[in-house]
Design an enzyme around this catalytic site. Structure first.
Site, PDB file in Angstrom:
ATOM      1  N   ALA A 171       0.827  -1.202   0.000  1.00 55.78           N
ATOM      2  CA  ALA A 171       0.000   0.000   0.000  1.00 55.78           C
ATOM      3  C   ALA A 171       0.864   1.257   0.000  1.00 55.78           C
ATOM      4  O   ALA A 171       1.983   1.259   0.518  1.00 55.78           O
ATOM      5  CB  ALA A 171      -0.915  -0.001   1.215  1.00 55.78           C
TER       6      ALA A 171
ATOM      7  N   SER B 138      -2.563   2.222   4.314  1.00 60.25           N
ATOM      8  CA  SER B 138      -2.469   0.833   4.736  1.00 60.25           C
ATOM      9  C   SER B 138      -3.625   0.456   5.652  1.00 60.25           C
ATOM     10  O   SER B 138      -4.068   1.258   6.478  1.00 60.25           O
ATOM     11  CB  SER B 138      -1.147   0.607   5.480  1.00 60.25           C
ATOM     12  OG  SER B 138      -1.141  -0.646   6.104  1.00 60.25           O
TER      13      SER B 138
ATOM     14  N   HIS C 285      -3.267  -1.379   8.038  1.00 62.06           N
ATOM     15  CA  HIS C 285      -2.694  -1.420   9.385  1.00 62.06           C
ATOM     16  C   HIS C 285      -3.064  -0.173  10.175  1.00 62.06           C
ATOM     17  O   HIS C 285      -3.224  -0.234  11.397  1.00 62.06           O
ATOM     18  CB  HIS C 285      -1.172  -1.579   9.325  1.00 62.06           C
ATOM     19  CG  HIS C 285      -0.751  -2.881   8.757  1.00 62.06           C
ATOM     20  ND1 HIS C 285      -0.818  -4.064   9.470  1.00 62.06           N
ATOM     21  CD2 HIS C 285      -0.259  -3.214   7.542  1.00 62.06           C
ATOM     22  CE1 HIS C 285      -0.382  -5.061   8.718  1.00 62.06           C
ATOM     23  NE2 HIS C 285      -0.041  -4.569   7.537  1.00 62.06           N
TER      24      HIS C 285
ATOM     25  N   ASP D 236       0.343  -8.293  10.234  1.00 57.71           N
ATOM     26  CA  ASP D 236       1.232  -9.127   9.444  1.00 57.71           C
ATOM     27  C   ASP D 236       1.815 -10.190  10.375  1.00 57.71           C
ATOM     28  O   ASP D 236       2.240  -9.875  11.493  1.00 57.71           O
ATOM     29  CB  ASP D 236       2.374  -8.309   8.835  1.00 57.71           C
ATOM     30  CG  ASP D 236       1.911  -7.406   7.708  1.00 57.71           C
ATOM     31  OD1 ASP D 236       0.785  -7.609   7.205  1.00 57.71           O
ATOM     32  OD2 ASP D 236       2.675  -6.504   7.329  1.00 57.71           O
TER      33      ASP D 236
ATOM     34  N   GLU E 260      -0.192 -11.159  -0.495  1.00 57.27           N
ATOM     35  CA  GLU E 260       0.559 -11.000   0.752  1.00 57.27           C
ATOM     36  C   GLU E 260       0.075 -12.098   1.707  1.00 57.27           C
ATOM     37  O   GLU E 260      -0.823 -11.862   2.525  1.00 57.27           O
ATOM     38  CB  GLU E 260       0.337  -9.621   1.366  1.00 57.27           C
ATOM     39  CG  GLU E 260       0.892  -8.475   0.555  1.00 57.27           C
ATOM     40  CD  GLU E 260       0.750  -7.118   1.246  1.00 57.27           C
ATOM     41  OE1 GLU E 260       0.248  -7.052   2.390  1.00 57.27           O
ATOM     42  OE2 GLU E 260       1.145  -6.121   0.627  1.00 57.27           O
TER      43      GLU E 260
ATOM     44  N   TRP F 138       1.013 -13.195   4.344  1.00 58.17           N
ATOM     45  CA  TRP F 138       1.261 -12.911   5.755  1.00 58.17           C
ATOM     46  C   TRP F 138       0.286 -11.887   6.332  1.00 58.17           C
ATOM     47  O   TRP F 138       0.252 -11.659   7.528  1.00 58.17           O
ATOM     48  CB  TRP F 138       2.696 -12.377   5.922  1.00 58.17           C
ATOM     49  CG  TRP F 138       2.922 -11.126   5.113  1.00 58.17           C
ATOM     50  CD1 TRP F 138       2.637  -9.837   5.485  1.00 58.17           C
ATOM     51  CD2 TRP F 138       3.453 -11.041   3.799  1.00 58.17           C
ATOM     52  NE1 TRP F 138       2.945  -8.958   4.484  1.00 58.17           N
ATOM     53  CE2 TRP F 138       3.464  -9.675   3.425  1.00 58.17           C
ATOM     54  CE3 TRP F 138       3.935 -11.978   2.894  1.00 58.17           C
ATOM     55  CZ2 TRP F 138       3.925  -9.230   2.197  1.00 58.17           C
ATOM     56  CZ3 TRP F 138       4.402 -11.524   1.667  1.00 58.17           C
ATOM     57  CH2 TRP F 138       4.392 -10.171   1.328  1.00 58.17           C
ATOM     58  N   HIS F 139      -0.523 -11.254   5.480  1.00 58.30           N
ATOM     59  CA  HIS F 139      -1.371 -10.126   5.879  1.00 58.30           C
ATOM     60  C   HIS F 139      -2.786 -10.622   6.188  1.00 58.30           C
ATOM     61  O   HIS F 139      -3.480 -11.135   5.312  1.00 58.30           O
ATOM     62  CB  HIS F 139      -1.402  -9.107   4.726  1.00 58.30           C
ATOM     63  CG  HIS F 139      -2.142  -7.854   5.027  1.00 58.30           C
ATOM     64  ND1 HIS F 139      -1.509  -6.676   5.349  1.00 58.30           N
ATOM     65  CD2 HIS F 139      -3.466  -7.578   5.046  1.00 58.30           C
ATOM     66  CE1 HIS F 139      -2.415  -5.734   5.544  1.00 58.30           C
ATOM     67  NE2 HIS F 139      -3.615  -6.260   5.363  1.00 58.30           N
TER      68      HIS F 139
END
Length: 159
Positions: free
Chosen positions: A2, A7, A9, A16, A66, A68-69
């Site tokens: 991003a 993001s 996040h 993550d 991704e 891991w996201h």
């Protein structure tokens, strides 16, 4: 990846994850589909989490895979997305196109209850009044695109 300040996040809804190793790449961490990481993937939807950027959905999400996201979308939405193999964008589109307050999507979560899920359009500055006086537990989630998702937990008796 991003753009800065764009993001998930920053919403507090994304995390993550990385396999526990001596060396971890914090930009693209390794989070395999086997072992304890695979077990996490299998159980995550029961707790409201989905792998957000899945391989093969790049055209839909606009983000490279991704693995891991993970994103918290809440239950039962996470379960439905996993069962139907939908990215968040597909799920919201599905709800927009197939539901409304009179015609909800019915998700049977157990033999004791069902969950009615409806997309409510909130564009045009108009308000929507919901009568919750006799409503069983419910949750309303904004979509950041002119609508909200209403989830109502209802009891029913399976025959």
């Amino acid at each position: 990846m991003a753009a800065p300040r764009h993001s998930e996040h920053q919403t507090g809804l994304a995390i993550d994850l990385a396999e526990n190793k001596e060396q971890i790449d914090f930009i693209c961490p390794h989070f395999p589909y086997t072992g304890i990481c695979g077990e996490f993937r299998a159980t995550a939807p029961r707790f409201g989490f989905v792998e957000r950027y899945v391989s093969g959905k790049e055209q839909i999400t606009g983000i490279e895979a991704e693995p891991w996201h993970f994103r918290y979308v809440g239950y039962p939405h996470s379960g439905i997305m996993a069962e139907k193999d939908m990215a968040l964008e597909e799920y919201i589109c599905f709800l927009k196109e197939t539901t409304d307050l009179r015609h909800p999507y019915i998700y049977n979560s157990s033999k004791a209850d069902k969950i009615e899920i409806s997309y409510v359009f909130l564009d045009g500055g108009h308000s929507v009044k919901l009568d919750v006086s006799e409503m069983s537990p419910y949750m309303i989630s904004g979509t950041n695109e002119g609508g909200a998702i209403l989830s109502r937990w209802r009891e029913y008796y399976a025959s």
